[in-house]
Design a protein around this motif. Structure first.
Motif, PDB file in Angstrom:
ATOM      1  N   LYS A 260     -30.185  -0.992 -22.442  1.00  0.00           N
ATOM      2  CA  LYS A 260     -31.522  -0.917 -23.021  1.00  0.00           C
ATOM      3  C   LYS A 260     -31.403  -0.656 -24.527  1.00  0.00           C
ATOM      4  CE  LYS A 260     -35.652   1.905 -22.950  1.00  0.00           C
ATOM      5  NZ  LYS A 260     -36.143   3.232 -22.641  1.00  0.00           N
ATOM      6  N   ALA A 261     -31.980  -1.526 -25.331  1.00  0.00           N
ATOM      7  CA  ALA A 261     -31.979  -1.339 -26.776  1.00  0.00           C
ATOM      8  C   ALA A 261     -32.819  -0.112 -27.143  1.00  0.00           C
ATOM      9  CB  ALA A 261     -32.532  -2.579 -27.463  1.00  0.00           C
ATOM     10  N   GLY A 262     -32.450   0.571 -28.214  1.00  0.00           N
ATOM     11  CA  GLY A 262     -33.208   1.730 -28.673  1.00  0.00           C
ATOM     12  C   GLY A 262     -33.128   2.911 -27.728  1.00  0.00           C
ATOM     13  N   SER A 263     -32.019   3.058 -27.041  1.00  0.00           N
ATOM     14  CA  SER A 263     -31.853   4.058 -25.991  1.00  0.00           C
ATOM     15  C   SER A 263     -31.530   5.455 -26.510  1.00  0.00           C
ATOM     16  CB  SER A 263     -30.715   3.616 -25.067  1.00  0.00           C
ATOM     17  OG  SER A 263     -29.497   3.616 -25.800  1.00  0.00           O
ATOM     18  N   ARG A 264     -31.548   6.406 -25.592  1.00  0.00           N
ATOM     19  CA  ARG A 264     -31.093   7.762 -25.910  1.00  0.00           C
ATOM     20  C   ARG A 264     -29.615   7.738 -26.288  1.00  0.00           C
ATOM     21  NH1 ARG A 264     -33.858  10.200 -20.601  1.00  0.00           N
ATOM     22  NH2 ARG A 264     -32.613   8.481 -19.861  1.00  0.00           N
TER      23      ARG A 264
ATOM     24  N   ILE B 177     -17.635   5.253 -32.971  1.00  0.00           N
ATOM     25  CA  ILE B 177     -18.244   6.040 -31.904  1.00  0.00           C
ATOM     26  C   ILE B 177     -18.542   5.076 -30.767  1.00  0.00           C
ATOM     27  CG2 ILE B 177     -20.210   7.470 -31.214  1.00  0.00           C
ATOM     28  CD1 ILE B 177     -20.469   8.242 -34.231  1.00  0.00           C
ATOM     29  N   ALA B 178     -17.826   5.241 -29.666  1.00  0.00           N
ATOM     30  CA  ALA B 178     -18.043   4.408 -28.483  1.00  0.00           C
ATOM     31  C   ALA B 178     -18.979   5.183 -27.565  1.00  0.00           C
ATOM     32  CB  ALA B 178     -16.724   4.092 -27.796  1.00  0.00           C
ATOM     33  N   ALA B 179     -20.214   4.708 -27.438  1.00  0.00           N
ATOM     34  CA  ALA B 179     -21.254   5.468 -26.743  1.00  0.00           C
ATOM     35  C   ALA B 179     -21.762   4.714 -25.518  1.00  0.00           C
ATOM     36  CB  ALA B 179     -22.414   5.741 -27.691  1.00  0.00           C
ATOM     37  N   SER B 180     -21.902   5.456 -24.429  1.00  0.00           N
ATOM     38  CA  SER B 180     -22.359   4.845 -23.185  1.00  0.00           C
ATOM     39  C   SER B 180     -23.093   5.871 -22.330  1.00  0.00           C
ATOM     40  CB  SER B 180     -21.159   4.317 -22.388  1.00  0.00           C
ATOM     41  OG  SER B 180     -21.556   3.798 -21.140  1.00  0.00           O
ATOM     42  N   PRO B 181     -24.088   5.420 -21.585  1.00  0.00           N
ATOM     43  CA  PRO B 181     -24.593   6.286 -20.525  1.00  0.00           C
ATOM     44  C   PRO B 181     -23.545   6.331 -19.413  1.00  0.00           C
ATOM     45  CG  PRO B 181     -25.664   4.145 -20.424  1.00  0.00           C
ATOM     46  CD  PRO B 181     -24.786   4.129 -21.634  1.00  0.00           C
ATOM     47  N   THR B 182     -23.649   7.310 -18.567  1.00  0.00           N
ATOM     48  CA  THR B 182     -22.724   7.428 -17.444  1.00  0.00           C
ATOM     49  C   THR B 182     -23.321   6.712 -16.234  1.00  0.00           C
ATOM     50  OG1 THR B 182     -22.043   9.577 -18.279  1.00  0.00           O
ATOM     51  CG2 THR B 182     -21.442   9.062 -16.018  1.00  0.00           C
ATOM     52  N   TYR B 183     -22.585   5.746 -15.719  1.00  0.00           N
ATOM     53  CA  TYR B 183     -22.959   5.026 -14.501  1.00  0.00           C
ATOM     54  C   TYR B 183     -21.830   5.179 -13.496  1.00  0.00           C
ATOM     55  CZ  TYR B 183     -26.871   2.538 -16.676  1.00  0.00           C
ATOM     56  OH  TYR B 183     -28.057   2.218 -17.282  1.00  0.00           O
TER      57      TYR B 183
ATOM     58  N   GLY C 150     -20.426  -1.354 -17.639  1.00  0.00           N
ATOM     59  CA  GLY C 150     -19.736  -2.635 -17.645  1.00  0.00           C
ATOM     60  C   GLY C 150     -19.999  -3.404 -18.930  1.00  0.00           C
ATOM     61  N   LEU C 151     -21.162  -3.195 -19.518  1.00  0.00           N
ATOM     62  CA  LEU C 151     -21.504  -3.833 -20.785  1.00  0.00           C
ATOM     63  C   LEU C 151     -20.517  -3.414 -21.877  1.00  0.00           C
ATOM     64  CD1 LEU C 151     -23.654  -5.657 -22.126  1.00  0.00           C
ATOM     65  CD2 LEU C 151     -24.925  -3.563 -22.640  1.00  0.00           C
ATOM     66  N   LEU C 152     -20.236  -2.123 -21.960  1.00  0.00           N
ATOM     67  CA  LEU C 152     -19.261  -1.642 -22.941  1.00  0.00           C
ATOM     68  C   LEU C 152     -17.874  -2.202 -22.611  1.00  0.00           C
ATOM     69  CD1 LEU C 152     -18.530   0.039 -25.399  1.00  0.00           C
ATOM     70  CD2 LEU C 152     -18.381   2.048 -23.908  1.00  0.00           C
ATOM     71  N   LYS C 153     -17.531  -2.258 -21.332  1.00  0.00           N
ATOM     72  CA  LYS C 153     -16.232  -2.812 -20.915  1.00  0.00           C
ATOM     73  C   LYS C 153     -16.097  -4.263 -21.345  1.00  0.00           C
ATOM     74  CE  LYS C 153     -12.473  -3.122 -18.175  1.00  0.00           C
ATOM     75  NZ  LYS C 153     -11.631  -4.089 -18.842  1.00  0.00           N
ATOM     76  N   LEU C 154     -17.149  -5.064 -21.166  1.00  0.00           N
ATOM     77  CA  LEU C 154     -17.089  -6.466 -21.584  1.00  0.00           C
ATOM     78  C   LEU C 154     -16.807  -6.594 -23.074  1.00  0.00           C
ATOM     79  CD1 LEU C 154     -20.077  -8.024 -19.606  1.00  0.00           C
ATOM     80  CD2 LEU C 154     -17.654  -8.620 -19.366  1.00  0.00           C
ATOM     81  N   PHE C 155     -17.413  -5.722 -23.872  1.00  0.00           N
ATOM     82  CA  PHE C 155     -17.188  -5.782 -25.315  1.00  0.00           C
ATOM     83  C   PHE C 155     -15.774  -5.323 -25.664  1.00  0.00           C
ATOM     84  CE2 PHE C 155     -17.675  -4.063 -29.695  1.00  0.00           C
ATOM     85  CZ  PHE C 155     -17.907  -5.267 -30.331  1.00  0.00           C
TER      86      PHE C 155
END
Length: 166
Positions: A11-15, A65-71, A77-82
């Protein structure tokens, strides 16, 4: 010193983005942001010019800064693809990386350290600080950022300066 936040929230503009920008500000850094979701389906192929440009943008930073929500206890997976677009061992060589994750509860507090940091190191980054986990419900109001920045900020900035001097 140049900082960039790579945000792996769908989601763009996320926490998650907000937390990454807050982390950069707490370290006294101006920070560019790449919201990976904006790269779309091109992440599923190799050689796309927009993806190549985004990778080069990340590689030009001193601090990532590698930022991700926890799933499911790990990063998206989006961060993993990048991150898969970066060459192993050299893709983030000479850069300081900070794994940052937001989650709903304390059960996954070690996720940045156990899941995201090893990937960043595998890509060649130096991760001189403990991975940073924040509760998504309180990250704006609790003192976790101030405590993390006080403990790790000088170490992170020193490591980035040392890397920039090479």
């Amino acid at each position: 010193m140049k900082a960039i936040a790579v945000v792996g929230n769908p989601k763009a503009g996320s926490r998650t983005r907000d937390a990454a920008e807050r982390l950069a500000a707490a370290l006294g850094l101006d920070c560019e942001v790449i919201e990976i979701t904006s790269l779309g389906a091109a992440l599923l192929s190799w050689g796309d010019p927009d993806i190549t440009a985004a990778v080069q943008q990340v590689q030009s930073a001193d601090i990532v800064i590698a930022a991700s929500p926890t799933y499911k206890g790990t990063y998206t997976g989006l961060l993993k693809l990048f991150l898969d677009q970066f060459p192993t061992a050299t893709g983030l060589a000479g850069q300081v990386a900070l794994p940052l994750m937001l989650g709903a509860g304390p059960a996954h507090a070690l996720a940045p350290e156990l899941t995201l940091k090893p990937v960043l190191v595998e890509l060649g980054a130096t991760c001189p600080a403990q991975g940073f986990y924040q509760l998504d419900s309180t990250y704006r109001t609790d003192d976790s950022l101030a405590r993390w920045a006080a403990q790790w900020g000088p170490i992170v900035l020193d490591a980035a300066r040392t890397g920039a001097d090479r």
